[in-house]
Design a protein around this motif. Sequence first.
Motif, mmCIF file in Angstrom:
data_model
loop_
_atom_site.group_PDB
_atom_site.id
_atom_site.type_symbol
_atom_site.label_atom_id
_atom_site.label_comp_id
_atom_site.label_asym_id
_atom_site.label_seq_id
_atom_site.Cartn_x
_atom_site.Cartn_y
_atom_site.Cartn_z
ATOM 1 N N GLN A 107 -9.904 2.504 1.243
ATOM 2 C CA GLN A 107 -9.417 1.256 0.630
ATOM 3 C C GLN A 107 -9.582 0.103 1.626
ATOM 4 O OE1 GLN A 107 -7.994 0.651 -2.575
ATOM 5 N NE2 GLN A 107 -8.160 -1.496 -1.965
ATOM 6 N N ARG A 160 -8.524 4.180 -9.630
ATOM 7 C CA ARG A 160 -9.658 3.584 -8.927
ATOM 8 C C ARG A 160 -10.312 4.541 -7.928
ATOM 9 N NH1 ARG A 160 -6.401 -0.311 -10.717
ATOM 10 N NH2 ARG A 160 -4.888 1.297 -10.248
ATOM 11 N N THR A 161 -9.496 5.150 -7.066
ATOM 12 C CA THR A 161 -10.063 5.953 -5.969
ATOM 13 C C THR A 161 -10.787 7.186 -6.511
ATOM 14 O OG1 THR A 161 -8.170 5.207 -4.685
ATOM 15 C CG2 THR A 161 -9.487 6.969 -3.733
ATOM 16 N N PRO A 213 -4.793 -4.172 -3.928
ATOM 17 C CA PRO A 213 -5.505 -2.883 -4.025
ATOM 18 C C PRO A 213 -5.395 -2.251 -5.407
ATOM 19 C CG PRO A 213 -3.431 -2.622 -2.835
ATOM 20 C CD PRO A 213 -3.613 -4.096 -3.056
ATOM 21 N N SER A 250 -4.235 8.769 -9.562
ATOM 22 C CA SER A 250 -5.171 7.745 -9.078
ATOM 23 C C SER A 250 -6.081 7.352 -10.231
ATOM 24 C CB SER A 250 -6.012 8.321 -7.933
ATOM 25 O OG SER A 250 -7.113 7.481 -7.651
HETATM 26 N N1 CP Z 1 -5.954 1.345 -4.719
HETATM 27 C C1 CP Z 1 -5.807 2.612 -5.144
HETATM 28 O O1 CP Z 1 -5.746 3.553 -4.341
HETATM 29 O O2 CP Z 1 -5.703 2.770 -6.498
HETATM 30 P P1 CP Z 1 -5.554 4.153 -7.252
HETATM 31 O O3 CP Z 1 -4.161 4.667 -6.928
HETATM 32 O O4 CP Z 1 -5.722 3.842 -8.723
HETATM 33 O O5 CP Z 1 -6.582 5.094 -6.734
#
Ligand code: CP
Length: 309
Positions: free
Chosen positions: A138, A55-56, A266, A53
């Motif tokens: 999300q 962003r999260t 996303p 991951s």
């Molecule tokens: N949108 C999302 O969950 O991105 P990541 O996998 O980078 O966290």
Amino acid sequence: MNRHLLSIADLSKEEAISLLDTAAELARVTETPVKKLPTLRGRTIVNLFFEDSTRTRISFEAAAKRLSADVINFSVKGSSLSKGESLKDTALTLQAMGADGVVIRHPASGAAHRLASQKWMSGSVINAGDGTHEHPTQALLDAFTIRENLKERSGDLMGLNVAIVGDVLHSRVARSNVLLLQKLGAKVTLIAPPTLLPVAVNSWGCNVKYDFDSDLNSFDVVMMLRVQRERMEDAFFPSEREYARRYGLNAARLAQLNSRCIVMHPGPMNRGLEISADSADSDKSVIVDQVKNGVAVRMAALYLLLGGE
Ligand code: CP
């Protein structure tokens, strides 16, 4: 609000709106020079990521730190998880370390529920994405972004027409968004090849279309989904070129969207596959806002779950 956030189904409409309102307040606080609140001082949040991951994970860390919590980042690489340690023993370890909240991402659908329901640990569990099942924060940051752009930052999403396009079959983002957008009063249309729709999609209460080109100007929001090649053991479409031609958001389709329509994704994006670079970078795109809003929404989730009213 429940002690855990495992699914959008855990939230009533009123709770979801309250969380978005709290996020809006917290966003204002983080725009001040100080940026930090003392709300979770002395609390420990563990980010437990069994899947990659960007962003999260980063936004949960930023959110917890802005609420003055202590943060422990725990990933499979470099931990005893890679030696085969079970979810139970991992949870017992976190409990022994006094974790007040655990943010978990796991490739297995239901992993967050299992962690919460087995009572291996007493803290709150937040689902940061479990397999193809759900990614509730999300969906909340997406609703926040839609509300900010199209609803003057308040209330529900009544009357909005949202298209979710692409690999619905493998998308936990789509599942959480369908639940939340409908809870907030939006009309949802899923657009995908039949091979990338779940068998039970007719029970989701959405419109379903196989053709991306009809009625494009009727949408207020076009949310593109990542083609999740890592979850595909079979060929779900003839070629990437064919997929991009039929289901990609490109300059020609972008030009047909109505003037107030926003484009979402996303992330991470496959530029040139489900979305062209000019669409991702256009003035209709709110993709960077989605990432920014993720911090305020995750602050709100941590605040409401761990900080009290
Ligand atoms: N949108 C999302 O969950 O991105 P990541 O996998 O980078 O966290």
